[in-house]
Write a protein that holds these residues in place. Structure first.
Motif, PDB file in Angstrom:
ATOM      1  N   ILE A 142       0.837  -1.200   0.000  1.00 45.03           N
ATOM      2  CA  ILE A 142       0.000   0.000   0.000  1.00 45.03           C
ATOM      3  C   ILE A 142       0.875   1.255   0.000  1.00 45.03           C
ATOM      4  CG2 ILE A 142      -1.645   1.348   1.378  1.00 45.03           C
ATOM      5  CD1 ILE A 142      -2.858  -1.370   2.259  1.00 45.03           C
ATOM      6  N   LEU A 143       2.015   1.206   0.700  1.00 45.29           N
ATOM      7  CA  LEU A 143       2.905   2.358   0.780  1.00 45.29           C
ATOM      8  C   LEU A 143       3.586   2.677  -0.555  1.00 45.29           C
ATOM      9  CD1 LEU A 143       4.618   1.766   4.254  1.00 45.29           C
ATOM     10  CD2 LEU A 143       2.857   3.441   3.673  1.00 45.29           C
ATOM     11  N   LYS A 144       3.757   1.676  -1.394  1.00 48.96           N
ATOM     12  CA  LYS A 144       4.389   1.846  -2.719  1.00 48.96           C
ATOM     13  C   LYS A 144       5.736   2.562  -2.605  1.00 48.96           C
ATOM     14  CE  LYS A 144       0.030   1.856  -5.177  1.00 48.96           C
ATOM     15  NZ  LYS A 144      -0.883   2.564  -6.065  1.00 48.96           N
ATOM     16  N   LEU A 145       6.645   1.928  -1.898  1.00 50.30           N
ATOM     17  CA  LEU A 145       7.978   2.484  -1.714  1.00 50.30           C
ATOM     18  C   LEU A 145       8.818   2.307  -2.974  1.00 50.30           C
ATOM     19  CD1 LEU A 145       8.718   1.038   1.842  1.00 50.30           C
ATOM     20  CD2 LEU A 145       7.961   3.341   1.284  1.00 50.30           C
ATOM     21  N   GLU A 146       9.986   2.916  -2.956  1.00 49.72           N
ATOM     22  CA  GLU A 146      10.932   2.724  -4.051  1.00 49.72           C
ATOM     23  C   GLU A 146      11.394   1.270  -4.050  1.00 49.72           C
ATOM     24  OE1 GLU A 146      14.137   5.495  -3.667  1.00 49.72           O
ATOM     25  OE2 GLU A 146      12.786   7.180  -3.425  1.00 49.72           O
ATOM     26  N   PRO A 147      11.798   0.745  -5.206  1.00 49.65           N
ATOM     27  CA  PRO A 147      12.159  -0.680  -5.281  1.00 49.65           C
ATOM     28  C   PRO A 147      13.233  -1.117  -4.274  1.00 49.65           C
ATOM     29  CG  PRO A 147      11.943   0.214  -7.477  1.00 49.65           C
ATOM     30  CD  PRO A 147      11.801   1.362  -6.534  1.00 49.65           C
ATOM     31  N   ASP A 148      14.270  -0.305  -4.090  1.00 49.48           N
ATOM     32  CA  ASP A 148      15.330  -0.697  -3.151  1.00 49.48           C
ATOM     33  C   ASP A 148      14.822  -0.746  -1.714  1.00 49.48           C
ATOM     34  OD1 ASP A 148      17.161  -0.926  -5.193  1.00 49.48           O
ATOM     35  OD2 ASP A 148      17.868   1.155  -5.002  1.00 49.48           O
ATOM     36  N   LYS A 149      14.060   0.255  -1.324  1.00 48.95           N
ATOM     37  CA  LYS A 149      13.502   0.294   0.037  1.00 48.95           C
ATOM     38  C   LYS A 149      12.500  -0.835   0.236  1.00 48.95           C
ATOM     39  CE  LYS A 149      14.133   5.219   0.850  1.00 48.95           C
ATOM     40  NZ  LYS A 149      13.484   6.502   1.119  1.00 48.95           N
ATOM     41  N   MET A 150      11.724  -1.109  -0.799  1.00 48.86           N
ATOM     42  CA  MET A 150      10.742  -2.199  -0.723  1.00 48.86           C
ATOM     43  C   MET A 150      11.462  -3.541  -0.520  1.00 48.86           C
ATOM     44  SD  MET A 150       7.481  -3.025  -0.940  1.00 48.86           S
ATOM     45  CE  MET A 150       6.441  -2.072  -2.007  1.00 48.86           C
ATOM     46  N   ARG A 151      12.513  -3.757  -1.275  1.00 43.25           N
ATOM     47  CA  ARG A 151      13.268  -5.006  -1.173  1.00 43.25           C
ATOM     48  C   ARG A 151      13.847  -5.171   0.226  1.00 43.25           C
ATOM     49  NH1 ARG A 151      16.883  -3.986  -4.748  1.00 43.25           N
ATOM     50  NH2 ARG A 151      15.498  -4.395  -6.480  1.00 43.25           N
ATOM     51  N   GLU A 152      14.439  -4.106   0.763  1.00 42.77           N
ATOM     52  CA  GLU A 152      15.006  -4.158   2.110  1.00 42.77           C
ATOM     53  C   GLU A 152      13.935  -4.476   3.148  1.00 42.77           C
ATOM     54  OE1 GLU A 152      17.200  -0.645   3.135  1.00 42.77           O
ATOM     55  OE2 GLU A 152      18.313  -0.679   1.238  1.00 42.77           O
ATOM     56  N   ALA A 153      12.813  -3.806   3.049  1.00 43.37           N
ATOM     57  CA  ALA A 153      11.729  -4.020   4.011  1.00 43.37           C
ATOM     58  C   ALA A 153      11.202  -5.452   3.922  1.00 43.37           C
ATOM     59  CB  ALA A 153      10.613  -3.022   3.781  1.00 43.37           C
ATOM     60  N   LEU A 154      11.050  -5.968   2.695  1.00 46.14           N
ATOM     61  CA  LEU A 154      10.573  -7.342   2.533  1.00 46.14           C
ATOM     62  C   LEU A 154      11.576  -8.348   3.087  1.00 46.14           C
ATOM     63  CD1 LEU A 154       8.918  -7.225  -1.012  1.00 46.14           C
ATOM     64  CD2 LEU A 154       7.777  -7.552   1.170  1.00 46.14           C
ATOM     65  N   GLU A 155      12.859  -8.081   2.916  1.00 49.70           N
ATOM     66  CA  GLU A 155      13.881  -8.975   3.472  1.00 49.70           C
ATOM     67  C   GLU A 155      13.811  -9.004   4.991  1.00 49.70           C
ATOM     68  OE1 GLU A 155      17.591  -7.649   1.839  1.00 49.70           O
ATOM     69  OE2 GLU A 155      17.157  -8.493  -0.140  1.00 49.70           O
ATOM     70  N   LYS A 156      13.611  -7.837   5.609  1.00 54.00           N
ATOM     71  CA  LYS A 156      13.490  -7.767   7.067  1.00 54.00           C
ATOM     72  C   LYS A 156      12.266  -8.546   7.547  1.00 54.00           C
ATOM     73  CE  LYS A 156      15.815  -3.329   7.709  1.00 54.00           C
ATOM     74  NZ  LYS A 156      15.650  -1.916   8.074  1.00 54.00           N
ATOM     75  N   ILE A 157      11.160  -8.382   6.831  1.00 61.58           N
ATOM     76  CA  ILE A 157       9.936  -9.105   7.209  1.00 61.58           C
ATOM     77  C   ILE A 157      10.156 -10.606   7.079  1.00 61.58           C
ATOM     78  CG2 ILE A 157       7.560  -9.585   6.493  1.00 61.58           C
ATOM     79  CD1 ILE A 157       7.320  -6.599   5.778  1.00 61.58           C
ATOM     80  N   THR A 158      10.795 -11.033   5.997  1.00 55.50           N
ATOM     81  CA  THR A 158      11.041 -12.461   5.779  1.00 55.50           C
ATOM     82  C   THR A 158      11.949 -13.032   6.867  1.00 55.50           C
ATOM     83  OG1 THR A 158      10.787 -12.131   3.404  1.00 55.50           O
ATOM     84  CG2 THR A 158      11.868 -14.160   4.108  1.00 55.50           C
ATOM     85  N   GLU A 159      12.993 -12.287   7.248  1.00 57.36           N
ATOM     86  CA  GLU A 159      13.891 -12.741   8.311  1.00 57.36           C
ATOM     87  C   GLU A 159      13.145 -12.894   9.636  1.00 57.36           C
ATOM     88  OE1 GLU A 159      17.219 -10.089   8.548  1.00 57.36           O
ATOM     89  OE2 GLU A 159      17.803 -10.490   6.465  1.00 57.36           O
ATOM     90  N   ALA A 160      12.321 -11.909   9.968  1.00 56.74           N
ATOM     91  CA  ALA A 160      11.569 -11.972  11.223  1.00 56.74           C
ATOM     92  C   ALA A 160      10.590 -13.140  11.203  1.00 56.74           C
ATOM     93  CB  ALA A 160      10.830 -10.659  11.455  1.00 56.74           C
TER      94      ALA A 160
END
Length: 170
Positions: free
Chosen positions: A105-123
């Motif tokens: 929903i936030l529609k972040l930039e691709p790099d920020k989106m990737r980082e955030a998704l990686e953090k979520i996946t790790e958690a």
């Protein structure tokens, strides 16, 4: 004489009005268009079957709970989870799927989106490892990599092999 002129006047009015109707509404000949087709004139043909009203609304996206509730029975069957493990896994998955939806929903930039998704996946990985046994966690990871359909087929093949071994021992 008056009657003959009246009759001629009436006849000519009828003839002229008939020609006008024929020209106006396309009666006679082959109708509208290039003259081909089955409906020979007589205006636009209408279907007697009522047309359904089409909703132009897009279907609402599913919530995290709906997504997990739809998939959980298949996952539980594929990995062979008990009720407690199903409850633990579904609560963890709902939590992290909700976070992913919020990111979209936030529609972040691709790099920020990737980082955030990686953090979520790790958690999510950490919580699943702590909430499930090592064997069940590994089965879930394999399920994610292979897909649900392939895992189900492999489980069925394993069951058939076990049955054959039991029959051959007896």
């Amino acid at each position: 004489m008056k009657t003959i002129t009246k009759q001629l006047l009436v006849a000519s009015i009828l003839i002229l009005s008939g020609a006008e109707l024929q020209a106006q509404y396309g009666y006679g000949g082959r109708g509208y268009g290039n003259g081909s087709g089955y409906g020979y004139g007589y205006g636009r043909q209408r279907s007697t079957i009522p047309q359904a009203q089409v909703d132009t609304k897009e279907p609402e996206p599913k919530t995290a709970g709906q997504i997990v509730d739809d998939e959980m029975p298949a996952i539980a069957e594929a990995i062979d989870l008990n009720e407690f493990e199903v409850a633990v896994m579904s609560s963890i998955l709902k939590k992290y799927i909700q976070k992913r939806i919020e990111l979209q929903i936030l529609k972040l930039e691709p790099d920020k989106m990737r980082e955030a998704l990686e953090k979520i996946t790790e958690a999510q990985t950490e919580e699943l490892k702590s909430g499930l046994s090592e064997e069940k966690y590994e089965a879930f990871v394999a399920l994610q990599q292979k897909g649900l359909a392939k895992t189900k087929k492999e489980n069925k093949k394993k069951e058939k092999r076990k049955k054959k071994k039991k029959k051959s021992k007896n």
